[in-house]
Write an enzyme that holds these catalytic residues in place. Structure first.
Site, short mmCIF file in Angstrom:
data_model
loop_
_atom_site.label_atom_id
_atom_site.label_comp_id
_atom_site.label_asym_id
_atom_site.label_seq_id
_atom_site.Cartn_x
_atom_site.Cartn_y
_atom_site.Cartn_z
N ARG A 71 0.81 -1.22 0.00
CA ARG A 71 0.00 0.00 0.00
C ARG A 71 0.84 1.27 0.00
O ARG A 71 0.44 2.25 -0.64
CB ARG A 71 -1.01 -0.01 1.13
CG ARG A 71 -0.43 -0.18 2.49
CD ARG A 71 -1.53 -0.50 3.46
NE ARG A 71 -2.04 -1.84 3.20
CZ ARG A 71 -3.18 -2.31 3.70
NH1 ARG A 71 -3.91 -1.53 4.47
NH2 ARG A 71 -3.57 -3.53 3.44
N THR A 72 1.98 1.26 0.68
CA THR A 72 2.84 2.44 0.60
C THR A 72 3.32 2.63 -0.84
O THR A 72 3.31 3.74 -1.38
CB THR A 72 4.05 2.30 1.55
OG1 THR A 72 3.57 2.15 2.88
CG2 THR A 72 4.95 3.52 1.48
N LYS A 106 26.44 -9.60 -6.34
CA LYS A 106 27.67 -9.51 -7.14
C LYS A 106 28.63 -8.49 -6.56
O LYS A 106 29.62 -8.13 -7.20
CB LYS A 106 27.31 -9.17 -8.59
CG LYS A 106 26.63 -10.33 -9.33
CD LYS A 106 26.06 -9.89 -10.65
CE LYS A 106 25.32 -11.05 -11.33
NZ LYS A 106 24.45 -10.58 -12.43
N ARG A 127 12.12 2.15 -0.37
CA ARG A 127 11.97 1.43 0.89
C ARG A 127 13.04 0.35 0.93
O ARG A 127 13.32 -0.29 -0.08
CB ARG A 127 10.60 0.82 1.04
CG ARG A 127 10.48 -0.04 2.32
CD ARG A 127 9.12 -0.60 2.52
NE ARG A 127 8.25 0.42 3.05
CZ ARG A 127 7.51 0.28 4.17
NH1 ARG A 127 7.52 -0.84 4.84
NH2 ARG A 127 6.75 1.26 4.58
N HIS A 137 9.90 6.72 8.46
CA HIS A 137 8.87 6.54 7.43
C HIS A 137 8.12 7.87 7.40
O HIS A 137 6.96 7.95 7.79
CB HIS A 137 7.95 5.38 7.83
CG HIS A 137 6.94 5.00 6.79
ND1 HIS A 137 7.00 5.43 5.49
CD2 HIS A 137 5.83 4.22 6.88
CE1 HIS A 137 5.97 4.92 4.82
NE2 HIS A 137 5.25 4.21 5.64
#
Lengths: 338, 338, 338
Positions: B57-58, B86, B107, B135
């Site tokens: 949802r974010t 890598k 995020r 956040h």
């Protein structure tokens, strides 16, 4: 039947008038799907594409249909582990997610989940498949294909003669198609399956109650000799207890060019909901049919774009505005048409 | 506070003037989020949506906010295994990915990672959550909701009386909200939690240093009787050592309509950062509150769209151009508003 | 060489004229990639981005390139388990998926799969990498970077002196680059690798047949003293039998600022296909080179946007229409340029 602002959850919502209204709008979408013209009628609108179960082509078909109307797509794929795992109700999920978009298409592995979700949604919800329950846009694109293929022959859907072949017990698409066909007149359905994979009795009964003719058979060749359409299906192996059990039935009914030539009327149309199983032991539709112009299976998936564009246009009430923002395309588009 | 071209990494960047400037722009977004109007102010711009940790949802809220401004979204979800495996540094990742877009929302599961990424990014980065650290858009949409709910009652944020209830130790959102509230005047915060899940002492101290009143309690009913807002939170079970340990606290503080009616002032607003835990043994906000018009939890998520639109507009410096390309919507939009 | 409507599957399709035509179009894309201008030349067109193998940056680079031309992107990531598992042929997959878009970019783990897919596709297909076989847009952006870096020095690609360093056996990019360089005149290639990771003999032979000079070496410092470009590569550890076997070669050739200053001509350009391995035991390009203005590795990835925009424009035949719909950008764009 009123589309504007409504959910599309099941083909049971459709009456004959509703189907015809939808198909009229789908016809109007041809120049846009063919890339002769572009429209921006949904420029600024957002589709919430919520695929809690993987289905690449249904997802992309809906998304492309929305893009072709000028809209944007926000997507989720795979199960929304986090919120569900944290104890969120489907009611809450629907209230939240429906705030992000103008219309939602949702696929979910559980029967009835899309219906439950839609009750709390603040925007129209299209069912993109809920478990084994419903997948209305697939049934509608199948019927639209039948309409189009018969139209080329100067016919309507009434008086259709169709053979459905294969796994008629687990095949969701043939169940839904039977319900839609029942809305028309003088339909003759030949059901060809192994005894153990017969069409559910309630659907056979329902067709007969609507005065349609239903014939059941377990022999392919004699059943396809007097029909307009052969609708072949895959053995739904994921629905059997084991691979071995599925293998009993796999490859039981195989149509190839030789059998087609020997048995079918000229121009008998071949359909299939796809994917077709092309492995050695299956081949319900042999690859030697690929050059047969009556093989309509790829026209079927193309028609999915038209039908989904029409559903979006009707639900969002822009079906009469499609051409107001339209213009010609300028990029390379040759070779698209089937 | 200058937004143009800057990263948004932490609510510590915000002073009162910055918050108010943001909220003024968010208010201007209402007609677009409501689909009365559409704007194309960011037509041609690309959001790089880099969700190295799942948060449906974010992610979709940010993406939809960007679409509503007319921009396009390119997305990645899940961990970028390949490059990291890598041996690529976050510096290199940032240099590369920031070449693909005009602004990035990121995020990441590790604390501080978004900040580190932003140092090498050539475009503004919005923090969409870095581990348990920050956040900021969530805290801002909470405060924006408080502002809006109080505005309906003819009040500003100053002199707010708020009860925060539940897991105040691990709940990232209440920590950030406390910091933002400290920017205002005469705030009274009642902290209701089990002893073991108390608000961190440094945050309590910080509020008191700013001359705010803080009261700590472990009793729900008496704590919610004289407040404007009850801000309920979920037990962050994923932060405990075991399900069993989380179960000790789960369901400790339950608000339902009966308790609300018996204890709260009329019009006390109920908030929650969502998802709320609706399982039998949790139910911090009972579903019988769904018809209570003061339940603001879905207005909260809707406000997320407004706040994120405002952040994009300010960071990309188009907050005064929003209306120059605007026009009315033509599709079905009824039923959207909460 | 004719691009319009054609697939781009291998660099073997390119002659010198084709490369130059592509680069001329890429040059025209600079104002759009820099966000000085926006174009909507592909407004209404859809890119089908089919990444059946993960590759975040190639996927996003192609998607952003298409967005920058005004088009929309529909995407799939990860293996399309369902249809393949149900026995669908690649032919069927291609017939279906190519109905959803105007052009397809496809990555697939199996060599030759994209070529096979393209045969049944009804729209142009760009190869985004098929196993260890081809990744033509990477080779083209490398050569475009060489062209640009030399142009700053008043030179063309003819008479290039380049050292390729590292894993020349498994490095797909250096193989393709050799083939492209063979189209030009008087190229001198110094190949620096451990004996066991030498450039395949057929490629060395091919270069020599085109009258190019090839020198093989296993010593770094003496090999980079008389070259225009040092093209460093990562040990492709995923191609070895074990981590231990890869570790034998990892870190064998390390370039840092001290070695550069001591050995290279001023302005020797440093390239790398990325990701570079920045772990302690690897560091083929040390981070102390980050401030060296001749480190072109991030300009390389930026050039990927230009080259991919040019490929789309040419294949869709809009390369002369780019500016007809263009206008200035209005949002914050400072700081983008490298």
């Amino acid at each position: 039947m009123d589309f504007s602002g409504n959910h599309i959850l099941t083909i049971d919502q459709f009456d004959r008038g509703g189907v015809e209204a939808l198909f009229n709008v789908a016809d109007k979408m041809v120049p846009f799907a063919n890339r002769d013209r572009i429209t921006k009628v949904l420029d600024g609108a957002i589709l919430g594409s919520m695929f809690f179960e993987a289905s690449t082509r249904t997802r992309i078909s809906f998304g492309s249909a929305f893009n072709l109307l000028g809209g944007s797509v926000r997507e989720t794929t795979g199960f929304e582990h986090s919120a569900i795992a944290k104890g969120e109700s489907l009611y809450d999920t629907a209230r939240v997610l429906s705030g992000y978009s103008d219309v939602i298409v949702m696929r979910h592995p559980e029967n009835g989940s899309v219906q439950e979700f839609s009750k709390a949604s603040r925007v129209p919800v299209l069912n993109g498949g809920d478990g084994t329950n419903e997948h209305p846009s697939q049934a509608l694109l199948d019927l639209y294909t039948i309409k189009n293929e018969l139209a080329f022959r100067g016919r309507g859907i009434d008086r259709l003669r169709i053979a459905m072949v294969g796994d008629l017990k687990f095949g969701r698409t043939v169940h839904s198609l039977c319900k839609l066909l029942a809305l028309f007149k003088d339909i003759r359905v030949v059901l060809v399956s192994p005894e153990e994979l017969k069409m559910p009795a309630n659907l056979v009964e329902y067709l007969r109650e609507q005065d349609q003719v239903v014939i059941e058979s377990d022999a392919l060749e004699e059943s396809i000799s007097n029909v307009d359409i052969v609708y072949s299906t895959r053995i739904q192996e994921e629905r059997f207890n084991s691979q071995e059990e599925a293998d009993i039935y796999r490859g039981r009914f195989r149509l190839n060019q030789t059998i087609y030539t020997a048995n079918c009327e000229p121009n008998t149309v071949i359909m299939h909901p796809l994917p077709r199983d092309s492995r050695e032991n299956a081949r319900e539709l042999d690859e030697d049919l690929n050059d047969n112009p009556n093989l309509a299976i790829f026209r079927q998936t193309d028609n999915g774009i038209l039908v989904r564009m029409a559903l979006f246009a009707l639900v969002l009430d822009v079906e009469n505005e499609i051409n107001s923002s339209a213009r010609d395309t300028i990029w390379y588009t040759a070779g698209r048409s089937l």
